[in-house]
Design a protein around this motif. Structure first.
Motif, PDB file in Angstrom:
ATOM      1  N   PHE A   1       0.813  -1.218   0.000  1.00 15.28           N
ATOM      2  CA  PHE A   1       0.000   0.000   0.000  1.00 15.28           C
ATOM      3  C   PHE A   1       0.848   1.270   0.000  1.00 15.28           C
ATOM      4  O   PHE A   1       0.531   2.247  -0.678  1.00 15.28           O
ATOM      5  CB  PHE A   1      -0.935  -0.007   1.212  1.00 15.28           C
ATOM      6  CG  PHE A   1      -1.748   1.238   1.374  1.00 15.28           C
ATOM      7  CD1 PHE A   1      -2.830   1.482   0.544  1.00 15.28           C
ATOM      8  CD2 PHE A   1      -1.440   2.166   2.350  1.00 15.28           C
ATOM      9  CE1 PHE A   1      -3.591   2.640   0.685  1.00 15.28           C
ATOM     10  CE2 PHE A   1      -2.183   3.329   2.498  1.00 15.28           C
ATOM     11  CZ  PHE A   1      -3.263   3.556   1.668  1.00 15.28           C
ATOM     12  N   TYR A   2       1.933   1.277   0.741  1.00 15.11           N
ATOM     13  CA  TYR A   2       2.710   2.501   0.916  1.00 15.11           C
ATOM     14  C   TYR A   2       3.703   2.789  -0.209  1.00 15.11           C
ATOM     15  O   TYR A   2       4.431   3.764  -0.137  1.00 15.11           O
ATOM     16  CB  TYR A   2       3.415   2.490   2.274  1.00 15.11           C
ATOM     17  CG  TYR A   2       2.428   2.651   3.399  1.00 15.11           C
ATOM     18  CD1 TYR A   2       1.736   3.841   3.574  1.00 15.11           C
ATOM     19  CD2 TYR A   2       2.161   1.612   4.276  1.00 15.11           C
ATOM     20  CE1 TYR A   2       0.809   4.000   4.590  1.00 15.11           C
ATOM     21  CE2 TYR A   2       1.245   1.760   5.304  1.00 15.11           C
ATOM     22  CZ  TYR A   2       0.579   2.958   5.456  1.00 15.11           C
ATOM     23  OH  TYR A   2      -0.334   3.112   6.458  1.00 15.11           O
TER      24      TYR A   2
ATOM     25  N   GLY B   1       2.925   3.981  -2.961  1.00 16.17           N
ATOM     26  CA  GLY B   1       2.458   5.272  -3.483  1.00 16.17           C
ATOM     27  C   GLY B   1       2.933   6.452  -2.656  1.00 16.17           C
ATOM     28  O   GLY B   1       2.988   7.579  -3.142  1.00 16.17           O
TER      29      GLY B   1
ATOM     30  N   MET C   1      -0.970   9.282   2.562  1.00 11.43           N
ATOM     31  CA  MET C   1      -1.399   8.118   1.770  1.00 11.43           C
ATOM     32  C   MET C   1      -2.533   7.378   2.475  1.00 11.43           C
ATOM     33  O   MET C   1      -3.536   7.017   1.854  1.00 11.43           O
ATOM     34  CB  MET C   1      -0.188   7.188   1.559  1.00 11.43           C
ATOM     35  CG  MET C   1      -0.443   6.039   0.649  1.00 11.43           C
ATOM     36  SD  MET C   1      -0.515   6.585  -1.049  1.00 11.43           S
ATOM     37  CE  MET C   1      -0.920   5.059  -1.841  1.00 11.43           C
TER      38      MET C   1
ATOM     39  N   TYR D   1      -4.624   8.508   4.854  1.00 10.69           N
ATOM     40  CA  TYR D   1      -5.833   9.321   4.948  1.00 10.69           C
ATOM     41  C   TYR D   1      -6.523   9.474   3.598  1.00 10.69           C
ATOM     42  O   TYR D   1      -7.749   9.440   3.517  1.00 10.69           O
ATOM     43  CB  TYR D   1      -5.508  10.709   5.524  1.00 10.69           C
ATOM     44  CG  TYR D   1      -5.558  10.758   7.028  1.00 10.69           C
ATOM     45  CD1 TYR D   1      -6.623  11.355   7.685  1.00 10.69           C
ATOM     46  CD2 TYR D   1      -4.545  10.219   7.802  1.00 10.69           C
ATOM     47  CE1 TYR D   1      -6.690  11.413   9.066  1.00 10.69           C
ATOM     48  CE2 TYR D   1      -4.588  10.263   9.186  1.00 10.69           C
ATOM     49  CZ  TYR D   1      -5.660  10.862   9.808  1.00 10.69           C
ATOM     50  OH  TYR D   1      -5.721  10.910  11.174  1.00 10.69           O
ATOM     51  N   ALA D   2      -5.747   9.659   2.537  1.00  8.17           N
ATOM     52  CA  ALA D   2      -6.333   9.919   1.224  1.00  8.17           C
ATOM     53  C   ALA D   2      -6.813   8.653   0.517  1.00  8.17           C
ATOM     54  O   ALA D   2      -7.838   8.679  -0.161  1.00  8.17           O
ATOM     55  CB  ALA D   2      -5.321  10.649   0.337  1.00  8.17           C
ATOM     56  N   PHE D   3      -6.082   7.558   0.670  1.00  8.71           N
ATOM     57  CA  PHE D   3      -6.377   6.366  -0.126  1.00  8.71           C
ATOM     58  C   PHE D   3      -6.626   5.106   0.699  1.00  8.71           C
ATOM     59  O   PHE D   3      -6.811   4.030   0.134  1.00  8.71           O
ATOM     60  CB  PHE D   3      -5.223   6.086  -1.113  1.00  8.71           C
ATOM     61  CG  PHE D   3      -4.927   7.256  -1.997  1.00  8.71           C
ATOM     62  CD1 PHE D   3      -5.801   7.619  -3.003  1.00  8.71           C
ATOM     63  CD2 PHE D   3      -3.779   8.007  -1.809  1.00  8.71           C
ATOM     64  CE1 PHE D   3      -5.533   8.711  -3.816  1.00  8.71           C
ATOM     65  CE2 PHE D   3      -3.496   9.095  -2.618  1.00  8.71           C
ATOM     66  CZ  PHE D   3      -4.381   9.443  -3.626  1.00  8.71           C
ATOM     67  N   GLY D   4      -6.635   5.220   2.019  1.00  8.13           N
ATOM     68  CA  GLY D   4      -6.794   4.051   2.879  1.00  8.13           C
ATOM     69  C   GLY D   4      -8.230   3.566   3.020  1.00  8.13           C
ATOM     70  O   GLY D   4      -8.478   2.478   3.534  1.00  8.13           O
ATOM     71  N   GLY D   5      -9.184   4.377   2.599  1.00  8.09           N
ATOM     72  CA  GLY D   5     -10.582   3.966   2.649  1.00  8.09           C
ATOM     73  C   GLY D   5     -11.206   4.004   4.032  1.00  8.09           C
ATOM     74  O   GLY D   5     -12.274   3.450   4.254  1.00  8.09           O
TER      75      GLY D   5
END
Length: 130
Positions: free
Chosen positions: A55-56, A58, A113, A115-119
């Motif tokens: 995940f990280y 990005g 990352m 906060y924005a893309f973790g859902g």
């Protein structure tokens, strides 16, 4: 939604996106051997801090943006405050500034990352009373 607190202060404090209380990192940013260690899940609400494997990756792009910002700011400051020094001064000072801010850039890139893309979004049901 009126009782939903802003996520910005929680992000800046490097706290969990779901409960805004648990710490995202296990150690201080000043601990250069362990500044990058994150718990697997939030110690307060149990939210997983790695939603998926890799995940990280990005976060590298976010960190690159932070580095570019530091290079630009330091370059402009050197130009005006040091009266446009030699190129080697720019290279040395910018490199030292980026190196000094690496632990913070790493942490905030991961936090952005997550906060924005973790859902995951704030949910007051997971907050423990203070």
């Amino acid at each position: 939604m009126a009782d939903t607190p802003s996520s910005l202060p929680a992000l800046l404090a490097l706290r969990c996106p779901r409960c805004h209380q648990g710490k995202l990192f296990s150690h201080s940013a000043l601990n250069l051997r362990k500044f990058d260690e994150m718990p697997d899940a939030c110690p307060v609400c149990g939210q997983a801090f790695e939603p998926e494997v890799g995940f990280y990756w990005g976060a590298m792009y976010i960190s690159y943006g932070f580095s570019t910002f530091i290079v630009a700011i330091v370059g402009v400051l050197l130009y005006f405050l040091a009266h446009d020094p030699d190129v080697w001064v720019y290279v040395l000072v910018v490199a030292l500034a980026v190196l000094a801010f690496t632990p913070l850039m790493f942490r905030y890139a991961r936090a952005v990352m997550l906060y924005a893309f973790g859902g995951t979004h704030f949910d007051s049901r997971y907050c423990k009373a203070s």
